[in-house]
Design an enzyme around this catalytic site. Sequence first.
Site, PDB file in Angstrom:
ATOM      1  CD  GLU A   1      -8.753   5.354  -0.459  1.00 40.33           C
ATOM      2  OE1 GLU A   1      -8.485   4.494  -1.304  1.00 40.33           O
ATOM      3  OE2 GLU A   1      -8.230   6.473  -0.439  1.00 40.33           O
TER       4      GLU A   1
ATOM      5  CG  ASP B   1      -7.332  -1.712  -7.905  1.00 42.98           C
ATOM      6  OD1 ASP B   1      -6.738  -0.735  -7.422  1.00 42.98           O
ATOM      7  OD2 ASP B   1      -8.522  -1.974  -7.671  1.00 42.98           O
TER       8      ASP B   1
END
Lengths: 396, 267
Positions: B50, B61
């Site tokens: 990915e 994140d």
Amino acid sequence: MPNGEIIGHFGPYGGRFVPEALIGALDELESAHKSAINDPEFQAELTHLHATYTGRPSIITEAKRFAEFAGGARILLKREDLNHTGSHKINNVLGQALLTKRMGKKRIIAETGAGQHGVASATAAALFGLECVVYMGEEDTQRQALNVARMKLLGAEVIPVTAGSRTLKDAINEAMRDWVTNVETTHYLLGTVAGPHPFPTMVRDFQKIIGEEAREQVLALTGRLPDAVLACVGGGSNAIGIFHAFIPDANVQLIGFEAGGDGIETGRHAATITGGSPGVLHGTRSYVLQDANGQTVESHSISAGLDYPGVGPEHAFLNDIGRAQYRAITDAQAMEAFAIMCKCEGIIPAIETAHALAGAIQIGKELGPDAILLINFSGRGDKDVHTAAGYFGIPL
Amino acid sequence: MRTHLDQALEKAKNENRAALIAYIPAGFPSYEGCKKVISVFQQAGVDAVEIGFPYSDPVMDGPTIQEAASIALRGRTGAAQVFSTVKHAHESGLATLVMTYWNPIEKFGVEAFAQEISNNGGSGVITPDLPIEESTQWQGAVQASGINSIYVVAPSTTQERLARVTSHCSGFVYAASLMGVTGTRTSVASGAQDLVSRIRKETTIPVCVGLGVSTREQAKSVASYADGVIVGSAFIKILLEAKSEAQGLERVEALARELVLGVREAR
């Protein structure tokens, strides 16, 4: 709900661009907001708070000596600076704090740039007995140190954000991360008309009281509607607050003043509509300051409260359909208007507000002495004394 | 149309194990360094990679991936570098995905972005901040390009909504193991298994679990109920802490080999 039919859009703008983890909380908030605005008891409680705590309705002050610098036009100031906590931010905060109670949540988080929204949030948290955490860019904690101290006195925890540009944009990122993690117990008390639906609509609903009051007050005072309604625009909550009641009045110009920083041509500015392009930031589609790869570009302004590379989606829409216009005011123009307001009217404005005052000088000259300008005097300048003293060379 | 990703997940299924999917942002630790990391993933036996499109405002994140994204952006990583990294990963034999926040897609051009992924051998795109309600144009673009569209669901996603979100997914459904941002955790949240079984009531396509998986033990535990295990921050942490690129690559390979074993010893 079929594709594309989600409400909360303003033409192509608005919507929800958030992780799936937040969808439930946004749905919950949307339905709490909907049921609250139709609930007479909620409205009565908010009205009572505004009358006995905020100090509403805020007054109108006519600035006659300032008007001499603005082509002789009548200058009417809607005095949101006289609200408790010193700006319009309290209008939205009290509404959302009541919603927080209604949803049974005990903790609020907030982002702040200039510190006005953080102070208002800390105030409401104290009033309602909620835990309060405020995220603030490290650079802003330095230029708005007084407001950091105020938040702490009010019992809030202030977390300086050291990521990215260390300003409002990064404070919002950090608040969203907190919210994703603690969404079950926590309400994100967003301070402006940006972010994912329902925030732009909900915050506008809590701020539109400014324009509703002002429209009646100007009619009573002058016997007619103003020719133009002016406000500064960062995220755009004070501007949408005063614009909204006038949107159906086609002859009333609505003009927002963005932070032009060192000038649009320098690239060092925060004028999102004037100098940006459509994109997605912080959960909403609107104008954004961005580069060719869609990366957010850092904004610059002397005013911490306007130093944001996005803007509320309803402003993007009002701009595109031509109902409102947006112009940029440089740091220098804002500080000149700041000085005039101090010396000619005895009112120290927030530097954010000074952008709208500089706009009034321009528009007054354009429209001439028969014009009536209504300006949202969104905040007071106590928090900016340090910055202004530095700018004007006053030793501290 | 079956993508390389579909085939990789089917191969793992036929071997009665979960697939291992490794995440790395393009341009991290450098443009060339990222390609080396991908080659190491391939050599260690990872099934799919990915590739992250580094973004200035990564609200989903944690600090580790934020730092990696900043490093990649300082190295001027943009769409062109992402696509050429996809090409490298595809040519090294890995099923290749891109994970990106929405704005870079919108800025590049929605249809053109999907087409570039396909042109460079990519199998699909994970769009963690694009709810299905905002997906009409994107769905048209991925279908026209023949790539997989992968949406993330969370423990808070209602059953009724799981049915609708998974109906827009192809390749796999990305199940976020917990309410929170990316980053290594001492244990994988127990809610992950419940979420996977709730997803399976709505769809037969594979379900892969991400967020917080960093060790062989955790991979083994997730692999007992999921079709794929996604690991990101653990690799990035190694690379951030390494004293040299060579040391970083060596340690990434060691962890990847451990995780490859983890997904094979669960059933």
